[in-house]
Design a protein around this motif. Structure first.
Motif, PDB file in Angstrom:
ATOM      1  N   ALA A 128       0.548  -0.861   0.324  1.00  0.00           N
ATOM      2  CA  ALA A 128       0.169  -0.025  -0.132  1.00  0.00           C
ATOM      3  C   ALA A 128       1.194   1.087  -0.125  1.00  0.00           C
ATOM      4  O   ALA A 128       0.211   2.475  -0.411  1.00  0.00           O
ATOM      5  N   ASP A 129       2.095   1.439   0.278  1.00  0.00           N
ATOM      6  CA  ASP A 129       2.634   2.153   0.758  1.00  0.00           C
ATOM      7  C   ASP A 129       3.780   2.056  -0.718  1.00  0.00           C
ATOM      8  O   ASP A 129       4.416   3.349  -0.465  1.00  0.00           O
ATOM      9  N   LEU A 130       3.841   1.786  -2.212  1.00  0.00           N
ATOM     10  CA  LEU A 130       4.333   1.545  -2.599  1.00  0.00           C
ATOM     11  C   LEU A 130       5.244   2.392  -3.531  1.00  0.00           C
ATOM     12  O   LEU A 130       6.102   2.982  -3.361  1.00  0.00           O
ATOM     13  N   PRO A 131       3.866   3.345  -3.623  1.00  0.00           N
ATOM     14  CA  PRO A 131       4.227   4.582  -4.065  1.00  0.00           C
ATOM     15  C   PRO A 131       5.248   5.776  -3.705  1.00  0.00           C
ATOM     16  O   PRO A 131       5.965   6.364  -4.679  1.00  0.00           O
ATOM     17  N   ARG A 132       4.577   5.648  -2.630  1.00  0.00           N
ATOM     18  CA  ARG A 132       5.612   6.686  -1.743  1.00  0.00           C
ATOM     19  C   ARG A 132       6.688   5.594  -1.762  1.00  0.00           C
ATOM     20  O   ARG A 132       7.859   7.032  -2.027  1.00  0.00           O
ATOM     21  N   ARG A 133       7.350   4.751  -1.409  1.00  0.00           N
ATOM     22  CA  ARG A 133       8.603   4.842  -1.606  1.00  0.00           C
ATOM     23  C   ARG A 133       9.228   4.162  -3.250  1.00  0.00           C
ATOM     24  O   ARG A 133      10.876   4.725  -3.264  1.00  0.00           O
ATOM     25  N   ARG A 134       8.514   4.334  -3.947  1.00  0.00           N
ATOM     26  CA  ARG A 134       9.087   4.806  -5.663  1.00  0.00           C
ATOM     27  C   ARG A 134       9.752   5.774  -5.382  1.00  0.00           C
ATOM     28  O   ARG A 134      10.929   6.222  -5.931  1.00  0.00           O
ATOM     29  N   ALA A 135       8.419   6.838  -5.081  1.00  0.00           N
ATOM     30  CA  ALA A 135       9.244   8.093  -5.076  1.00  0.00           C
ATOM     31  C   ALA A 135      10.690   8.510  -4.197  1.00  0.00           C
ATOM     32  O   ALA A 135      11.505   9.211  -4.528  1.00  0.00           O
ATOM     33  N   ILE A 136      10.412   7.867  -3.803  1.00  0.00           N
ATOM     34  CA  ILE A 136      11.544   8.228  -2.204  1.00  0.00           C
ATOM     35  C   ILE A 136      13.011   7.600  -2.228  1.00  0.00           C
ATOM     36  O   ILE A 136      13.658   8.093  -2.936  1.00  0.00           O
ATOM     37  N   TRP A 137      12.521   7.134  -3.044  1.00  0.00           N
ATOM     38  CA  TRP A 137      13.905   5.418  -4.383  1.00  0.00           C
ATOM     39  C   TRP A 137      14.391   6.850  -5.567  1.00  0.00           C
ATOM     40  O   TRP A 137      16.049   6.349  -4.814  1.00  0.00           O
ATOM     41  N   GLN A 138      13.525   7.384  -6.496  1.00  0.00           N
ATOM     42  CA  GLN A 138      14.089   8.156  -6.848  1.00  0.00           C
ATOM     43  C   GLN A 138      14.388   9.325  -6.457  1.00  0.00           C
ATOM     44  O   GLN A 138      15.886   9.729  -7.082  1.00  0.00           O
ATOM     45  N   VAL A 139      14.262   9.764  -5.502  1.00  0.00           N
ATOM     46  CA  VAL A 139      14.955  11.019  -4.930  1.00  0.00           C
ATOM     47  C   VAL A 139      16.146  10.479  -4.101  1.00  0.00           C
ATOM     48  O   VAL A 139      17.498  11.329  -4.585  1.00  0.00           O
ATOM     49  N   TRP A 140      16.281   9.554  -3.197  1.00  0.00           N
ATOM     50  CA  TRP A 140      17.177   8.739  -3.219  1.00  0.00           C
ATOM     51  C   TRP A 140      18.750   8.934  -4.156  1.00  0.00           C
ATOM     52  O   TRP A 140      19.264   9.003  -4.052  1.00  0.00           O
ATOM     53  N   ASN A 141      18.561   8.081  -5.430  1.00  0.00           N
ATOM     54  CA  ASN A 141      19.450   7.851  -6.739  1.00  0.00           C
ATOM     55  C   ASN A 141      19.795   9.569  -6.809  1.00  0.00           C
ATOM     56  O   ASN A 141      20.587   9.146  -7.818  1.00  0.00           O
ATOM     57  N   THR A 142      19.262  10.307  -6.247  1.00  0.00           N
ATOM     58  CA  THR A 142      19.591  11.787  -6.961  1.00  0.00           C
ATOM     59  C   THR A 142      20.488  12.369  -6.266  1.00  0.00           C
ATOM     60  O   THR A 142      21.185  13.169  -6.414  1.00  0.00           O
ATOM     61  N   LEU A 143      20.413  12.193  -4.651  1.00  0.00           N
ATOM     62  CA  LEU A 143      21.267  12.497  -3.367  1.00  0.00           C
ATOM     63  C   LEU A 143      22.935  12.319  -4.068  1.00  0.00           C
ATOM     64  O   LEU A 143      23.849  11.659  -4.557  1.00  0.00           O
ATOM     65  N   TYR A 144      23.672  13.527  -3.329  1.00  0.00           N
ATOM     66  CA  TYR A 144      24.961  14.043  -3.306  1.00  0.00           C
ATOM     67  C   TYR A 144      25.323  14.007  -2.059  1.00  0.00           C
ATOM     68  O   TYR A 144      24.912  14.227  -0.900  1.00  0.00           O
ATOM     69  N   PHE A 145      27.143  12.913  -1.041  1.00  0.00           N
ATOM     70  CA  PHE A 145      27.235  13.794  -0.173  1.00  0.00           C
ATOM     71  C   PHE A 145      28.734  14.581  -0.517  1.00  0.00           C
ATOM     72  O   PHE A 145      29.576  14.391  -0.928  1.00  0.00           O
ATOM     73  N   CYS A 146      28.665  15.175   0.275  1.00  0.00           N
ATOM     74  CA  CYS A 146      29.932  16.410   0.875  1.00  0.00           C
ATOM     75  C   CYS A 146      30.687  15.466   2.185  1.00  0.00           C
ATOM     76  O   CYS A 146      30.393  16.116   3.041  1.00  0.00           O
ATOM     77  N   ALA A 147      32.064  15.238   1.615  1.00  0.00           N
ATOM     78  CA  ALA A 147      33.014  14.624   2.390  1.00  0.00           C
ATOM     79  C   ALA A 147      33.226  15.342   3.170  1.00  0.00           C
ATOM     80  O   ALA A 147      33.875  14.779   4.536  1.00  0.00           O
ATOM     81  N   ARG A 148      33.760  16.494   2.570  1.00  0.00           N
ATOM     82  CA  ARG A 148      34.209  17.597   3.168  1.00  0.00           C
ATOM     83  C   ARG A 148      33.041  18.411   4.573  1.00  0.00           C
ATOM     84  O   ARG A 148      34.245  18.488   5.643  1.00  0.00           O
ATOM     85  N   ASP A 149      31.830  18.447   3.821  1.00  0.00           N
ATOM     86  CA  ASP A 149      31.275  19.095   5.186  1.00  0.00           C
ATOM     87  C   ASP A 149      30.245  17.723   5.993  1.00  0.00           C
ATOM     88  O   ASP A 149      29.776  18.514   6.605  1.00  0.00           O
ATOM     89  N   ASP A 150      30.014  16.679   5.711  1.00  0.00           N
ATOM     90  CA  ASP A 150      29.502  15.761   6.138  1.00  0.00           C
ATOM     91  C   ASP A 150      28.183  15.383   6.321  1.00  0.00           C
ATOM     92  O   ASP A 150      27.228  15.964   7.206  1.00  0.00           O
ATOM     93  N   VAL A 151      27.815  16.307   4.497  1.00  0.00           N
ATOM     94  CA  VAL A 151      26.376  16.451   4.705  1.00  0.00           C
ATOM     95  C   VAL A 151      25.898  15.919   3.195  1.00  0.00           C
ATOM     96  O   VAL A 151      26.655  15.784   1.900  1.00  0.00           O
ATOM     97  N   ALA A 152      24.810  15.465   3.112  1.00  0.00           N
ATOM     98  CA  ALA A 152      24.176  15.603   1.812  1.00  0.00           C
ATOM     99  C   ALA A 152      23.168  16.040   1.638  1.00  0.00           C
ATOM    100  O   ALA A 152      22.922  16.985   2.580  1.00  0.00           O
ATOM    101  N   PHE A 153      23.119  16.120   0.034  1.00  0.00           N
ATOM    102  CA  PHE A 153      21.979  16.983  -0.326  1.00  0.00           C
ATOM    103  C   PHE A 153      21.508  16.569  -2.228  1.00  0.00           C
ATOM    104  O   PHE A 153      22.688  15.499  -2.517  1.00  0.00           O
ATOM    105  N   ALA A 154      20.113  17.055  -2.752  1.00  0.00           N
ATOM    106  CA  ALA A 154      19.873  17.150  -3.401  1.00  0.00           C
ATOM    107  C   ALA A 154      20.385  18.015  -4.440  1.00  0.00           C
ATOM    108  O   ALA A 154      20.047  19.540  -3.853  1.00  0.00           O
TER     109      ALA A 154
END
Length: 182
Positions: A128-154
Motif C-alpha cells: 500500500a505504501d509502494l508509490p511513496r517508497r518509489r518516489a523516495i527511491w527516485q529522490v535517493w538516487n539523486t542525492l549527493y554527499f560532500c565528505a568535506r562538510d559531512d552533508v548530503a543534499f539533492a
C-alpha cells in the motif's frame, strides 16, 4: 564527480553520489560452511558506517518468512494426516483419528499460521505504501554527499546530515517536503 557545488562549502571536489558511496561501502560474500558434515550456503554482508547511514529505502518486502511459514504449515498438516491415517488404520474411530494427532500438528500449525498472518499483513502494508517508497527511491538516487562538510543534499536542495536520512525514508517532512512528490 558532481558537476555542481556543495551548498555548504561551494566546492565539488569532495562530492559524490550517495548511491555510489553505498555501493562502494557494501560488500557481499557468498560461500559455504560445513555444519555436522553438511554443506550450507551462507551470505555475509558488511558495510562501512557511512554506507549504512546512506542506505536506500526498502522497496520490496522480504517473503522468506512467509515461505517458511507455508512450509511449516504444510509439514504440520502432513504430520496430522499421516498420524491420523495410522490411528485410523489401527481400527480406532474416525473421531480419534482426527483429534488424537492434534497434539503433534498443533506445534507446527499454530506458530506457522501466526507467522504467515504477520508476514501477509506486513506485505499488504508495504504494498500500500509502494508509490511513496518509489518516489523516495527516485529522490535517493539523486542525492549527493560532500565528505568535506559531512552533508548530503539533492541538487538545488538544502543540505542535511546523513543521520536524518532514515527519517526521510519514513516520512516526507522536514527538509524533504520539497523533494518528494507522491
Amino acid at each position: 564527480m558532481y558537476a555542481g557545488n556543495c551548498p555548504v562549502c561551494g566546492r565539488n571536489d569532495q562530492c559524490q553520489k550517495v548511491s555510489a558511496i553505498h555501493a562502494a561501502g557494501t560488500a557481499r560474500a557468498r560461500g559455504y560452511t560445513y555444519d555436522h558434515r553438511r554443506r550450507r550456503h551462507t551470505t555475509t554482508v558488511s558495510q562501512t558506517a557511512l554506507a549504512a547511514r546512506l542506505s536506500p529505502p526498502v522497496l520490496h518486502s522480504d517473503v522468506t518468512g512467509a515461505v517458511r511459514a507455508v512450509m511449516m504449515l504444510a509439514l504440520g498438516l502432513f504430520a496430522h494426516l499421516c498420524v491420523g491415517a495410522m490411528i485410523h488404520d489401527s481400527g480406532d474411530a474416525l473421531a480419534a483419528a482426527v483429534f488424537a494427532p492434534l497434539w503433534l500438528s498443533v506445534w507446527f500449525i499454530v506458530p506457522s499460521a501466526l507467522v504467515l498472518t504477520v508476514n501477509l499483513l506486513r506485505s499488504r502494508r508495504l504494498n500500500a505504501d509502494l508509490p511513496r517508497r518509489r518516489a523516495i527511491w527516485q529522490v535517493w538516487n539523486t542525492l549527493y554527499f560532500c565528505a568535506r562538510d559531512d552533508v548530503a543534499f539533492a541538487p538545488g536542495g538544502r543540505p542535511f546530515h546523513p543521520s536524518q536520512l532514515p527519517g526521510f525514508m519514513q516520512t516526507t517532512t522536514g527538509p524533504f517536503t520539497d523533494l518528494v512528490r507522491v
